[in-house]
Design a protein around this motif. Structure first.
Motif, PDB file in Angstrom:
ATOM      1  N   ALA A 138      -4.773   6.215   9.120  1.00  0.00           N
ATOM      2  CA  ALA A 138      -5.340   5.300   8.131  1.00  0.00           C
ATOM      3  C   ALA A 138      -5.950   6.063   6.961  1.00  0.00           C
ATOM      4  O   ALA A 138      -5.788   5.682   5.798  1.00  0.00           O
ATOM      5  CB  ALA A 138      -6.384   4.402   8.782  1.00  0.00           C
ATOM      6  N   VAL A 139      -6.653   7.160   7.257  1.00  0.00           N
ATOM      7  CA  VAL A 139      -7.267   7.977   6.203  1.00  0.00           C
ATOM      8  C   VAL A 139      -6.190   8.616   5.334  1.00  0.00           C
ATOM      9  O   VAL A 139      -6.317   8.668   4.111  1.00  0.00           O
ATOM     10  CB  VAL A 139      -8.199   9.042   6.830  1.00  0.00           C
ATOM     11  N   GLU A 140      -5.108   9.070   5.948  1.00  0.00           N
ATOM     12  CA  GLU A 140      -4.021   9.674   5.172  1.00  0.00           C
ATOM     13  C   GLU A 140      -3.386   8.660   4.231  1.00  0.00           C
ATOM     14  O   GLU A 140      -3.095   8.962   3.074  1.00  0.00           O
ATOM     15  CB  GLU A 140      -2.966  10.238   6.121  1.00  0.00           C
ATOM     16  N   ILE A 141      -3.197   7.437   4.703  1.00  0.00           N
ATOM     17  CA  ILE A 141      -2.634   6.385   3.852  1.00  0.00           C
ATOM     18  C   ILE A 141      -3.587   6.086   2.697  1.00  0.00           C
ATOM     19  O   ILE A 141      -3.162   5.942   1.547  1.00  0.00           O
ATOM     20  CB  ILE A 141      -2.331   5.127   4.682  1.00  0.00           C
ATOM     21  N   LYS A 142      -4.889   5.991   2.995  1.00  0.00           N
ATOM     22  CA  LYS A 142      -5.879   5.716   1.947  1.00  0.00           C
ATOM     23  C   LYS A 142      -5.859   6.816   0.886  1.00  0.00           C
ATOM     24  O   LYS A 142      -5.837   6.537  -0.316  1.00  0.00           O
ATOM     25  CB  LYS A 142      -7.278   5.600   2.549  1.00  0.00           C
ATOM     26  N   HIS A 143      -5.849   8.067   1.310  1.00  0.00           N
ATOM     27  CA  HIS A 143      -5.848   9.170   0.350  1.00  0.00           C
ATOM     28  C   HIS A 143      -4.562   9.184  -0.472  1.00  0.00           C
ATOM     29  O   HIS A 143      -4.586   9.513  -1.665  1.00  0.00           O
ATOM     30  CB  HIS A 143      -6.029  10.500   1.079  1.00  0.00           C
TER      31      HIS A 143
ATOM     32  N   ALA B  47      -4.393   8.897  -4.526  1.00  0.00           N
ATOM     33  CA  ALA B  47      -3.646   9.880  -5.316  1.00  0.00           C
ATOM     34  C   ALA B  47      -2.625   9.197  -6.223  1.00  0.00           C
ATOM     35  O   ALA B  47      -2.433   9.611  -7.374  1.00  0.00           O
ATOM     36  CB  ALA B  47      -2.946  10.872  -4.388  1.00  0.00           C
ATOM     37  N   MET B  48      -1.980   8.151  -5.727  1.00  0.00           N
ATOM     38  CA  MET B  48      -1.012   7.422  -6.573  1.00  0.00           C
ATOM     39  C   MET B  48      -1.714   6.742  -7.746  1.00  0.00           C
ATOM     40  O   MET B  48      -1.213   6.774  -8.880  1.00  0.00           O
ATOM     41  CB  MET B  48      -0.250   6.400  -5.743  1.00  0.00           C
ATOM     42  N   LEU B  49      -2.880   6.134  -7.481  1.00  0.00           N
ATOM     43  CA  LEU B  49      -3.621   5.496  -8.575  1.00  0.00           C
ATOM     44  C   LEU B  49      -4.107   6.524  -9.592  1.00  0.00           C
ATOM     45  O   LEU B  49      -4.077   6.277 -10.803  1.00  0.00           O
ATOM     46  CB  LEU B  49      -4.809   4.712  -8.016  1.00  0.00           C
ATOM     47  N   ALA B  50      -4.539   7.683  -9.110  1.00  0.00           N
ATOM     48  CA  ALA B  50      -4.994   8.732 -10.024  1.00  0.00           C
ATOM     49  C   ALA B  50      -3.835   9.210 -10.897  1.00  0.00           C
ATOM     50  O   ALA B  50      -4.015   9.462 -12.097  1.00  0.00           O
ATOM     51  CB  ALA B  50      -5.566   9.900  -9.228  1.00  0.00           C
ATOM     52  N   THR B  51      -2.659   9.321 -10.322  1.00  0.00           N
ATOM     53  CA  THR B  51      -1.487   9.736 -11.097  1.00  0.00           C
ATOM     54  C   THR B  51      -1.167   8.701 -12.171  1.00  0.00           C
ATOM     55  O   THR B  51      -0.874   9.058 -13.312  1.00  0.00           O
ATOM     56  CB  THR B  51      -0.274   9.928 -10.163  1.00  0.00           C
ATOM     57  N   MET B  52      -1.244   7.436 -11.814  1.00  0.00           N
ATOM     58  CA  MET B  52      -0.989   6.388 -12.806  1.00  0.00           C
ATOM     59  C   MET B  52      -2.057   6.403 -13.901  1.00  0.00           C
ATOM     60  O   MET B  52      -1.751   6.183 -15.070  1.00  0.00           O
ATOM     61  CB  MET B  52      -0.941   5.007 -12.134  1.00  0.00           C
TER      62      MET B  52
END
Length: 99
Positions: free
Chosen positions: A50-55, A59-64
């Motif tokens: 779950a933590v890996e999915i959250k991170h 990371a995807m939002l930060a890239t966007m």
């Protein structure tokens, strides 16, 4: 077999608890190079997943957030006294400009 032995012989290994999890696929099967799951705890495994999915999502939002101003442009208006949004550079360079 190989120098490390045949994985099929290690039937009592706690890692066998995760062989059927999503993402475990041939030729590696369940791969845990650091040994986070060596205790065989399903509760810890589910938490780490779950933590890996959250991170990954963060990371995807930060890239966007990094790419979007380059593509879509910036807001109009004033960010701070004498600083327009259009004058703020993209990416990490903005840290030097925004008060």
């Amino acid at each position: 077999g190989s120098a490390w032995g045949d994985w099929a012989n290690y039937t009592a290994s706690p890692l066998r608890a995760f062989e059927q999890e999503l993402g475990a696929q041939p030729p590696l099967g369940f791969w845990d190079p650091v040994g986070f799951t060596k205790d065989g705890s399903a509760e810890n495994f589910k938490r780490r997943r779950a933590v890996e999915i959250k991170h990954g999502r963060v990371a995807m939002l930060a890239t966007m957030g990094y790419i979007t101003p380059e593509i879509a442009g910036k807001w109009g208006g004033i960010c701070a006294t004498d600083l327009n949004f259009s004058d703020i550079p993209n990416g990490l360079a903005a840290l030097k400009v925004v008060p």
